[in-house]
Design an enzyme around this catalytic site. Structure first.
Site, PDB file in Angstrom:
ATOM      1  N   SER A 665       0.845  -1.185   0.000  1.00 46.35           N
ATOM      2  CA  SER A 665       0.000   0.000   0.000  1.00 46.35           C
ATOM      3  C   SER A 665       0.891   1.250   0.000  1.00 46.35           C
ATOM      4  O   SER A 665       1.709   1.405  -0.915  1.00 46.35           O
ATOM      5  CB  SER A 665      -0.948  -0.041   1.202  1.00 46.35           C
ATOM      6  OG  SER A 665      -1.971   0.909   1.047  1.00 46.35           O
ATOM      7  N   ASP A 750      -8.739  -4.920  -6.022  1.00 47.77           N
ATOM      8  CA  ASP A 750      -8.314  -3.919  -5.049  1.00 47.77           C
ATOM      9  C   ASP A 750      -9.165  -2.656  -5.170  1.00 47.77           C
ATOM     10  O   ASP A 750      -9.141  -1.977  -6.200  1.00 47.77           O
ATOM     11  CB  ASP A 750      -6.842  -3.574  -5.288  1.00 47.77           C
ATOM     12  CG  ASP A 750      -6.234  -2.774  -4.156  1.00 47.77           C
ATOM     13  OD1 ASP A 750      -6.976  -2.092  -3.429  1.00 47.77           O
ATOM     14  OD2 ASP A 750      -4.998  -2.823  -4.003  1.00 47.77           O
ATOM     15  N   HIS A 782      -6.825  -5.672  -1.811  1.00 45.19           N
ATOM     16  CA  HIS A 782      -5.720  -4.860  -1.287  1.00 45.19           C
ATOM     17  C   HIS A 782      -4.896  -5.692  -0.325  1.00 45.19           C
ATOM     18  O   HIS A 782      -4.937  -5.516   0.895  1.00 45.19           O
ATOM     19  CB  HIS A 782      -6.290  -3.612  -0.602  1.00 45.19           C
ATOM     20  CG  HIS A 782      -5.289  -2.529  -0.399  1.00 45.19           C
ATOM     21  ND1 HIS A 782      -4.631  -1.918  -1.434  1.00 45.19           N
ATOM     22  CD2 HIS A 782      -4.826  -1.934   0.734  1.00 45.19           C
ATOM     23  CE1 HIS A 782      -3.819  -0.986  -0.956  1.00 45.19           C
ATOM     24  NE2 HIS A 782      -3.911  -0.994   0.351  1.00 45.19           N
TER      25      HIS A 782
END
Length: 807
Positions: A665, A750, A782
């Site tokens: 991320s 995601d 994600h």
């Protein structure tokens, strides 16, 4: 993970012209030879051989016959049914057993009944042999070679497999080139090690397996216990009755292709749990009976996100009801609904006017508080009764925080974490009658307050939680303080714990321990006898003695901030100059914490020092430090990471030529920024679901982030007003500066970081000839949750790091 063929059989005869090497290696293979480690390891196993005069002849072309000998020994194949498979390999040939054993397994193929054992092996032939021998299947990795057009159609997929499993990191494979003995040893060793840990390494599965006991919860009447356990590599809810052993627990959930993300008892006969499919984060709330006889999805809507708020079962007339928030009428906005867990009936109880980002009930289940975004500021809204309209009671300017936690028991006050007028988040009381800030209950000079411990029996706050190097408590109740000190006195000094459920039960306390080297265990503490009894280890196969210590560290940034973090060195590491994996956290409005981290322990077990740092913009260290990260992506935030690496090098711990950066991320963005803006600092990077362009990232946010778009612009940057700054901090727009290879991993579903972020970066790098293996999983979002996908990712991660960090 690829399966390796292990067939127990008698050892094959050694060629008369070859003898086993000693553990000292060969006279013509110096220690700095690119394949010296692999040649020595395979020689010690008796898989490859040199000449009788102590030479290996590493640069000599290897023949098809010698390849067959080495490969058959690596696979431990026995005698074939026949030695008459090829006309040019007679039974008396030194290659006869090996060639025919491999042919019997369909690993090698002849041409018109001939094998041509004395012909040199080509690289494309080697690729096909290794793929068939070690059953290298497609693992979802998208890889690329500059010379793909030169590869024959029959070998193309096999060559791709070599790169998918990191047997090679070359971007030009040269398929028609002849293979040397050293090259074959290198590739063969890497293929063998796909499914076999190095000496002293623990199996990858030990770190990836889920808990044997998680989410332990007792029903309200104490007659049943529920817990999460893995079943076919997926978490499920199991229940057992009082008087039974946990081993007798029966599985009550059957949901497939969905991850159970949490559960709790609704009443004595029903549990609620949440799922999402393929990482899309569109959560569903389910109700299941304690015996598994009935299971229903209470929010059976596609592309909608349900969020559990509260059970209303203690309110007369609402025994079967819960409150949830759901973006049902608008994908951008969450309204509050009352849902009957028995019938599934819906009733709206609070409409979102368009800018509310969160709702809150009082202790009696009535929705009385809301947080709304007004431009970049926050407004706290309150209503004294559900029959009245919400009214603003507090304006919170951008940069300040006011986080409501709970109403007081008499509904006269609101307890909240606030840094209005101060730097650190403190526990405060807000007077709802006068609409004014009340007393400061507790403030810590070094860290933000993060949570509270509440007793509903005493109707009081028992303790306040804050985190510096570890989690600490400031006690407000003497009885609770004594209880915690009594428990701590019976645990090892390095163990931390927290109480599960009722913090002050009359008799038996349930607690969960943990440390940096242990995922922990559940215990029962008897308050009357003051005895501590272990109930179960969370992951009993993890042994503390095998794990590495996570040490809190700090260093100074170039502009005077103190950056706190953690350093984990490989167990038993002697001296310095270690290979290092820099692991910036995601968020970025989050922090790393002390405790058991299977990813960190895996990397340390593989010989890497792991550096984690809470760069500016991280939470927990006060308002000034948090806001110092605003609009500093790729700038001061990245400098904090760079300063940490340079500090580690100056300490003599890091080998400056063997530092990689890996993150997920925001950490993935930091990895890209690291190799973009400090291209000589890192030899490799791993971007796991990270943004690559500030513009495409900001233009692809989930719909339900829309109310906070202007806040995001203040924190990250406005695409119009801050265009030049965002251009400068977008790695995609500066890909020409990157030198290091980068491994990418991305989930198709995601919702936070679009797959496009990885796609466009991979394309830009491949146009420049930068090695950029790319793992794409169609059933993930994600971050990877599926066990098989995580095994694929970490197998690839370890191979990638080993290829670039180990000598």
């Amino acid at each position: 993970m690829a399966a390796i063929i292990w067939i127990c059989a008698a050892a094959l005869p050694v060629s008369a012209s070859e003898t086993n090497a000693s553990s000292q290696g060969y006279a013509d293979v110096p220690k700095d030879h690119y394949a010296s480690k692999e040649i020595e390891a395979l020689s010690q196993r008796g898989i490859i051989q040199g000449t009788g005069d102590g030479l290996f002849k590493p640069e000599e072309e290897v023949t098809r016959g010698v390849t067959a000998l080495w490969l058959s020994k690596a696979l431990k194949l026995g005698y074939p049914a026949s030695l008459q498979g090829f006309t040019d390999v007679p039974e008396t040939s030194e290659y006869a057993v090996a060639v025919n054993a491999l042919a019997e397994k369909k690993i090698i193929q002849g041409d018109g009944g001939r094998f041509f054992p004395d012909m040199p092996l080509t690289r494309e032939q080697m690729a096909s042999l290794l793929v068939r021998a070690f059953q290298l299947k497609d693992n979802g990795m998208n890889v690329w070679f500059k010379d793909e057009t030169e590869m024959g159609e029959s070998h193309f997929k096999d060559i791709i497999r070599l790169k998918q499993y990191f047997l090679t990191d070359q971007i030009e494979f040269m398929p028609k080139n002849k293979v040397t003995r050293a090259q074959l040893a290198l590739f063969l060793y890497r293929a063998i090690m796909i499914g076999e840990p190095e000496r002293g390494e623990l199996p990858l599965e030990d770190f990836m397996r889920g808990s044997e006991l998680g989410g332990y919860q007792v029903s309200p009447d104490g007659k049943r216990t529920a817990l999460l356990k893995e079943y076919h590599n997926q978490q499920h809810i199991f229940v057992y009755k009082k008087g039974e052993e946990k081993e007798d627990a029966e599985r009550i959930t059957t949901v497939k292709d969905r991850d159970i993300t949490g559960f709790f008892w609704f009443d004595n006969s029903t549990l609620l749990y949440m799922t999402n499919r393929g990482g899309d984060e569109d959560y569903h709330i389910h109700a299941v009976s304690a015996d598994g006889s009935s299971d229903k999805d209470l929010t059976p809507f596609e592309k909608e996100k349900a969020q559990y708020m509260e059970s209303l079962s203690y309110i007369p007339g609402h025994e079967n009801d819960i409150l949830i928030s759901l973006n049902h009428m608008s994908k951008q906005l969450f309204d509050v609904y009352e849902v009957n867990v028995k019938t599934g009936e819906f009733k709206i109880v609070a409409n979102n006017p368009g800018n509310i980002t969160s709702w809150m009930t009082d202790l009696y289940g009535e929705v009385k508080l809301a947080k709304a975004t007004v431009g970049t500021d926050t407004q706290i809204l309150y209503r004294k009764s559900t029959s009245l309209a919400f009214e603003p009671i507090l304006d919170v300017k951008f940069g300040d925080s006011f986080v409501p936690i709970m109403f007081s028991f008499d509904n006269s006050q609101l307890f909240a974490l606030s840094n209005i007028g101060r730097d650190k988040l403190a526990l405060v009381a807000f007077n709802l009658n006068t609409k004014t800030m009340g007393d400061t209950i507790y403030e810590n000079p070094d860290a933000d307050v993060t949570d509270i411990v509440v007793s509903y029996k005493k109707q009081a706050i028992l303790a306040v939680e804050y985190e510096t190097d570890k989690v600490h408590y400031h006690y407000l109740d003497e009885e609770f303080e004594r209880l915690n000190k009594d428990i701590a006195g019976q645990l090892p000094e390095n163990q931390q714990f927290y109480i599960v459920g009722n913090p002050l039960p009359d008799k038996k306390v349930t607690l969960r321990t943990y440390s940096d080297k242990s995922p922990g265990a559940y215990y029962f503490y008897d308050r009357q006898t003051k005895s501590l009894e272990k109930y179960a280890d969370v992951k009993p196969w993890i042994h503390e003695d095998d794990m590495a210590e996570m040490k809190p560290i700090s260093y100074a940034s170039r502009d005077g901030y103190t950056i706190n973090g953690y350093l984990t060195l490989p167990k038993g590491a002697a001296g310095g100059k270690l290979p290092v994996v820099v692991l910036p956290h995601g968020g970025p409005w989050a922090r790393d914490s002390w405790g058991f981290d299977p990813e960190v322990q895996l990397l340390a077990n593989r010989g890497y020092a792991v550096l984690q740092m809470n760069f500016r913009g991280s939470t927990g260290y006060g308002k000034k430090f948090l806001n110092a990260g605003n609009k500093e992506w790729g700038r001061a935030m990245q400098n904090d990471i760079t300063d940490g690496v340079n500090w580690l090098i100056a300490q003599g711990i890091a080998d400056p030529k063997r530092v990689a950066i890996y993150g997920g991320s925001y950490g993935g963005y930091a990895a890209l920024a690291g190799v973009t803006y400090t291209p000589d600092l890192y030899v490799a990077a791993v971007d796991y679901v990270g943004p690559s362009s500030m513009f495409t990232f900001l233009n692809s946010m989930p719909a339900y982030w829309e109310p906070d778009r202007q806040v995001m612009y203040r924190q990250v940057g406005d695409p119009d007003k801050d265009k030049a700054m965002l251009e400068a901090s977008s790695p995609l727009l500066h890909a020409d500066q990157i030198k290091a290879p980068i491994f990418f991993a991305q989930g198709v579903n995601d919702p936070r970081v679009s797959k496009k972020e990885s796609d466009q970066m991979v394309m830009a790098l491949r146009q420049r000839g930068i090695d950029s293996p790319y793992m794409i999983k169609a059933d993930e979002g994600h971050g990877f949750q599926n066990y098989e996908n995580r095994m694929d990712f970490y197998n690839a991660l370890l191979k990638f790091l080993s290829m670039h960090l180990k000598p």
